[in-house]
Scaffold this active site. Structure first.
Site, PDB file in Angstrom:
ATOM      1  N   GLY A  54     -47.852   5.603 -91.887  1.00 21.66           N
ATOM      2  CA  GLY A  54     -48.920   6.017 -90.980  1.00 21.66           C
ATOM      3  C   GLY A  54     -49.901   6.907 -91.722  1.00 21.66           C
ATOM      4  O   GLY A  54     -50.002   6.880 -92.951  1.00 21.66           O
ATOM      5  N   GLY A  55     -50.608   7.726 -90.968  1.00 23.94           N
ATOM      6  CA  GLY A  55     -51.610   8.614 -91.579  1.00 23.94           C
ATOM      7  C   GLY A  55     -50.993   9.572 -92.573  1.00 23.94           C
ATOM      8  O   GLY A  55     -51.709  10.157 -93.398  1.00 23.94           O
ATOM      9  N   GLY A 115     -72.205  -2.597-123.341  1.00 28.22           N
ATOM     10  CA  GLY A 115     -72.187  -1.442-122.436  1.00 28.22           C
ATOM     11  C   GLY A 115     -70.893  -0.670-122.553  1.00 28.22           C
ATOM     12  O   GLY A 115     -70.858   0.553-122.366  1.00 28.22           O
ATOM     13  N   ALA A 116     -69.812  -1.380-122.880  1.00 23.97           N
ATOM     14  CA  ALA A 116     -68.520  -0.704-122.985  1.00 23.97           C
ATOM     15  C   ALA A 116     -68.523   0.312-124.129  1.00 23.97           C
ATOM     16  O   ALA A 116     -67.831   1.328-124.071  1.00 23.97           O
ATOM     17  CB  ALA A 116     -67.407  -1.731-123.170  1.00 23.97           C
TER      18      ALA A 116
HETATM   19  C1  HXC Z   1     -39.101  12.275 -84.398  1.00 23.01           C
HETATM   20  C2  HXC Z   1     -37.840  10.954 -85.775  1.00 23.01           C
HETATM   21  C3  HXC Z   1     -39.001  10.335 -86.272  1.00 23.01           C
HETATM   22  C4  HXC Z   1     -40.254  10.769 -85.764  1.00 23.01           C
HETATM   23  C5  HXC Z   1     -37.311   9.476 -87.259  1.00 23.01           C
HETATM   24  N1  HXC Z   1     -36.816  10.370 -86.401  1.00 23.01           N
HETATM   25  N2  HXC Z   1     -38.641   9.411 -87.186  1.00 23.01           N
HETATM   26  N3  HXC Z   1     -37.902  11.923 -84.852  1.00 23.01           N
HETATM   27  N4  HXC Z   1     -40.253  11.747 -84.841  1.00 23.01           N
HETATM   28  N5  HXC Z   1     -41.396  10.245 -86.230  1.00 23.01           N
HETATM   29  C6  HXC Z   1     -35.419  10.719 -86.214  1.00 23.01           C
HETATM   30  C7  HXC Z   1     -34.621   9.626 -85.549  1.00 23.01           C
HETATM   31  O1  HXC Z   1     -34.716   9.757 -84.150  1.00 23.01           O
HETATM   32  C8  HXC Z   1     -33.234   9.921 -86.066  1.00 23.01           C
HETATM   33  O2  HXC Z   1     -32.697  11.002 -85.327  1.00 23.01           O
HETATM   34  C9  HXC Z   1     -33.468  10.439 -87.457  1.00 23.01           C
HETATM   35  O3  HXC Z   1     -34.840  10.862 -87.485  1.00 23.01           O
HETATM   36  C10 HXC Z   1     -33.294   9.386 -88.515  1.00 23.01           C
HETATM   37  O4  HXC Z   1     -33.992   8.233 -88.122  1.00 23.01           O
HETATM   38  P1  HXC Z   1     -33.339   6.787 -88.170  1.00 23.01           P
HETATM   39  O5  HXC Z   1     -34.253   5.877 -87.452  1.00 23.01           O
HETATM   40  O6  HXC Z   1     -31.925   6.860 -87.745  1.00 23.01           O
HETATM   41  O7  HXC Z   1     -33.350   6.517 -89.731  1.00 23.01           O
HETATM   42  P2  HXC Z   1     -33.700   5.190 -90.498  1.00 23.01           P
HETATM   43  O8  HXC Z   1     -32.947   4.045 -89.914  1.00 23.01           O
HETATM   44  O9  HXC Z   1     -33.492   5.488 -91.929  1.00 23.01           O
HETATM   45  O10 HXC Z   1     -35.250   4.927 -90.257  1.00 23.01           O
HETATM   46  C11 HXC Z   1     -36.194   5.816 -90.746  1.00 23.01           C
HETATM   47  C12 HXC Z   1     -37.590   5.467 -90.197  1.00 23.01           C
HETATM   48  C13 HXC Z   1     -37.505   5.308 -88.644  1.00 23.01           C
HETATM   49  C14 HXC Z   1     -38.038   4.158 -90.816  1.00 23.01           C
HETATM   50  C15 HXC Z   1     -38.529   6.562 -90.606  1.00 23.01           C
HETATM   51  O11 HXC Z   1     -36.838   6.466 -88.111  1.00 23.01           O
HETATM   52  C16 HXC Z   1     -38.839   5.181 -88.013  1.00 23.01           C
HETATM   53  O12 HXC Z   1     -39.415   4.092 -88.000  1.00 23.01           O
HETATM   54  N6  HXC Z   1     -39.314   6.267 -87.410  1.00 23.01           N
HETATM   55  C17 HXC Z   1     -40.538   6.258 -86.688  1.00 23.01           C
HETATM   56  C18 HXC Z   1     -41.671   6.196 -87.636  1.00 23.01           C
HETATM   57  C19 HXC Z   1     -42.980   6.340 -86.914  1.00 23.01           C
HETATM   58  O13 HXC Z   1     -43.399   5.447 -86.183  1.00 23.01           O
HETATM   59  N7  HXC Z   1     -43.596   7.504 -87.083  1.00 23.01           N
HETATM   60  C20 HXC Z   1     -44.856   7.804 -86.520  1.00 23.01           C
HETATM   61  C21 HXC Z   1     -45.849   7.152 -87.451  1.00 23.01           C
HETATM   62  S1  HXC Z   1     -47.465   7.504 -86.999  1.00 23.01           S
HETATM   63  P3  HXC Z   1     -31.133  11.223 -85.156  1.00 23.01           P
HETATM   64  O14 HXC Z   1     -31.031  12.329 -84.192  1.00 23.01           O
HETATM   65  O15 HXC Z   1     -30.582   9.912 -84.669  1.00 23.01           O
HETATM   66  O16 HXC Z   1     -30.612  11.565 -86.502  1.00 23.01           O
HETATM   67  C22 HXC Z   1     -47.797   8.816 -87.889  1.00 23.01           C
HETATM   68  C23 HXC Z   1     -49.168   9.279 -87.665  1.00 23.01           C
HETATM   69  C24 HXC Z   1     -49.525  10.324 -88.648  1.00 23.01           C
HETATM   70  O17 HXC Z   1     -47.042   9.328 -88.590  1.00 23.01           O
HETATM   71  C25 HXC Z   1     -50.990  10.465 -88.530  1.00 23.01           C
HETATM   72  C26 HXC Z   1     -51.523  11.492 -89.411  1.00 23.01           C
HETATM   73  C27 HXC Z   1     -53.000  11.474 -89.314  1.00 23.01           C
END
Ligand code: HXC
Length: 510
Positions: free
Chosen positions: A169-170, A404-405
């Site tokens: 993501g961002g 040019g290089a």
């Molecule tokens: C809160 C989160 C989290 C999140 C993971 N966890 N991502 N909690 N916010 N963004 C937590 C899970 O609930 C889990 O908690 C623990 O972290 C581990 O995650 P798992 O899914 O069990 O691990 P894994 O299978 O290794 O997968 C990792 C992952 C997946 C690929 C990162 O968790 C995932 O897809 N997370 C969401 C990613 C996402 O969509 N993020 C937002 C993106 S948008 P427990 O309690 O079970 O241990 C963004 C915008 C930023 O980031 C913009 C900036 C401008």
């Protein structure tokens, strides 16, 4: 009193456990170290001083008030690398997947502010599920606060990102604005939108590794500057890189003890250039033979291999090297190599690192894909970067410097301080054959005449002396004495002062 002291230790122990032993074991099970183990390997032993160990999030939605782990998923502080100060943050995947909350961002911002104020690099270890989903816009605001600081710190203190887990993501835009990004093979990835979104929007089926793994970003996209086998190797290499860099833009790079004679003669360089002007040779051989102890830290080794960028030391002082590589695409300039080298030159210039340019370039790569891709603008980036750079610039033309290089590659005309050429140099508008076919088009049917014209052109232009007569080349040097020559040249430039006219900022062709 004793109870209070031991309570502190208990609280510290709890904080150090992050998301708990089960999640730590899971982290290890994936071949990854924890946030704290990474900091231990990155910094000198016992040098880490932590900030905000007890800081916890303020979220009250989704039952979050029941789960407020100390530290909130990121370990921050400062320490030393070979005795020199750096600030560091290390995201803890065992706490809410290392996701970034408002308070997590505040911790990162605090050390970034201190780094800028106190003039020390920032090293960010990224291992995060992105924005803390439970916090919504507060988390997005936190990211933007970090982004703004990345921008303000750019060119003030070196910023290094190490990607050791997901970065999606961002969130990828904070590392993208730092000076160097390193990834760990098979356990880290970076993308703006993950494989599922890609499938929905474009119907492409792609794995996370293919979309944003270390191989993709070091070979295809050039987002990352290096890929390493595991966490341990990556952190050791970051330590090695930091040793080349100044702490900030007001300090000179560090001077390390050296055990290599600056005047070392390398007879083998006299035969580096093959008899046949179209045969390749390995420019890295020249780089390592010039460098102190043959030590070369390459940046973007796997991308645009027709140009080589990286750091060496001469008499213990850091020097950035940009070199055409005749082994790949004959060392020509193209879109990718121009972008790669331009960014490197600008990094060196903003951190007062002198630049050694080694030239063997037959010109810009022709073709529709280059023109449609904007080679004019991308090539201009390198030209612009060299022209605006005020650091000491020493150039050695080993063989071809065409068209040019020739101008682009730190020529005299772009304020090169020392422009050397080997006797094998050919400095001309183009190769003899191409030149003859244009200026003697009328004789094209007569092979003998064309051969004579080509030989004549070679005699007159395929050498360094025409340029030397005009003062565009300061001296024609023996290849074997290159280390001595460039070492002395840089030594003489240690007090160089050159300033560009005042401006708010330039408008480099982006
Ligand atoms: C809160 C989160 C989290 C999140 C993971 N966890 N991502 N909690 N916010 N963004 C937590 C899970 O609930 C889990 O908690 C623990 O972290 C581990 O995650 P798992 O899914 O069990 O691990 P894994 O299978 O290794 O997968 C990792 C992952 C997946 C690929 C990162 O968790 C995932 O897809 N997370 C969401 C990613 C996402 O969509 N993020 C937002 C993106 S948008 P427990 O309690 O079970 O241990 C963004 C915008 C930023 O980031 C913009 C900036 C401008």
């Amino acid at each position: 009193m004793k109870d209070i002291l031991s309570e502190l230790e208990d609280r510290r122990d709890a904080a150090r456990l992050g998301g708990g032993q089960r999640r730590i074991d899971a982290q290890h099970g994936r071949g990854k170290l924890t946030a704290r183990e990474r900091i231990e390997l990155l910094l000198d032993e016992d040098s880490f001083e932590e900030f905000d160990m007890f800081k916890a999030h303020r979220c009250t939605d989704f039952g979050m008030e029941e789960d407020r782990p100390a530290g909130d998923g990121v370990v921050t502080g400062w320490g030393t690398i070979n005795g020199r100060m750096v600030y560091v943050f290390s995201q803890d995947f065992t706490v809410f997947g290392g996701s970034l909350s408002e308070t997590h961002a505040e911790k990162i911002c605090k050390i970034m502010d201190m780094a800028v104020q106190n003039g020390a690099p920032v090293i960010g270890i990224n291992d995060s599920g992105g924005a803390r989903i439970q916090e919504g816009v507060a988390s997005l605001a936190g990211y933007a606060e970090v982004f703004q600081r990345n921008i303000m710190a750019s060119g003030v203190v070196p910023q290094i990102s190490v990607i050791m887990g997901p970065c999606a993501g961002g969130a990828v835009y904070s590392p993208a604005m730092t000076d160097f990004i390193f990834m760990v093979k098979d356990t880290s990835y970076m993308f703006v939108t993950g494989p599922d979104v890609v499938k929905t929007v474009t119907n492409e089926v792609v794995t996370a590794e293919e979309l944003g793994g270390a191989s993709t970003h070091t070979k295809k996209s050039s987002v990352a500057d290096g890929a390493f086998e595991n966490d341990v190797e990556a952190l050791a290499e970051v330590r090695r890189l930091v040793d080349f860099l100044p702490l900030n833009n007001r300090e000179k790079p560090p001077v390390r003890p050296f055990f290599d004679e600056p005047g070392r003669i390398e007879d083998s360089l006299d035969t580096l250039i093959p008899e046949n002007p179209n045969s390749p040779y390995d420019m890295k051989e020249l780089i390592t033979k010039v460098a102190d102890e043959g030590d070369f830290y390459e940046i973007q080794e796997d991308y645009a291999k027709n140009i080589i960028t990286g750091f060496i030391r001469l008499e213990g002082q850091t020097v950035g090297v940009v070199a055409n590589q005749p082994m790949v695409l004959a060392g020509c300039l193209d879109i990718d190599s121009s972008r790669k080298a331009a960014r490197f030159v600008r990094f060196c210039d903003c951190f007062e690192i002198p630049i050694l340019t080694l030239v063997d370039v037959p010109g810009f790569l022709p073709g529709t894909s280059q023109e449609y891709g904007g080679v004019i603008k991308h090539g201009a980036k390198l030209l612009f970067a060299y022209g605006e750079a005020t650091v000491p610039k020493v150039t050695v033309i080993t063989r071809k410097a065409y068209g040019g290089a020739y101008d682009v590659m730190a020529s005299k005309h772009l304020r090169g301080d020392f422009n050397y050429a080997w006797p094998t140099a050919e400095i001309a508008v183009m190769g003899a054959k191409g030149a003859t076919e244009i200026i003697h088009r009328a004789d094209l049917g007569d092979a003998e005449k064309i051969a004579a014209h080509t030989a004549d052109y070679e005699d007159r232009f395929a050498n360094p002396f025409v340029a030397a007569e005009k003062g565009f080349i300061d001296e024609v040097i023996q290849p074997r004495s290159t280390r001595r020559r460039v070492s002395r040249a840089f030594a003489s430039l240690r007090n160089k002062k050159l300033e560009n006219p005042w401006k708010k900022h330039d408008n480099i062709p982006l």
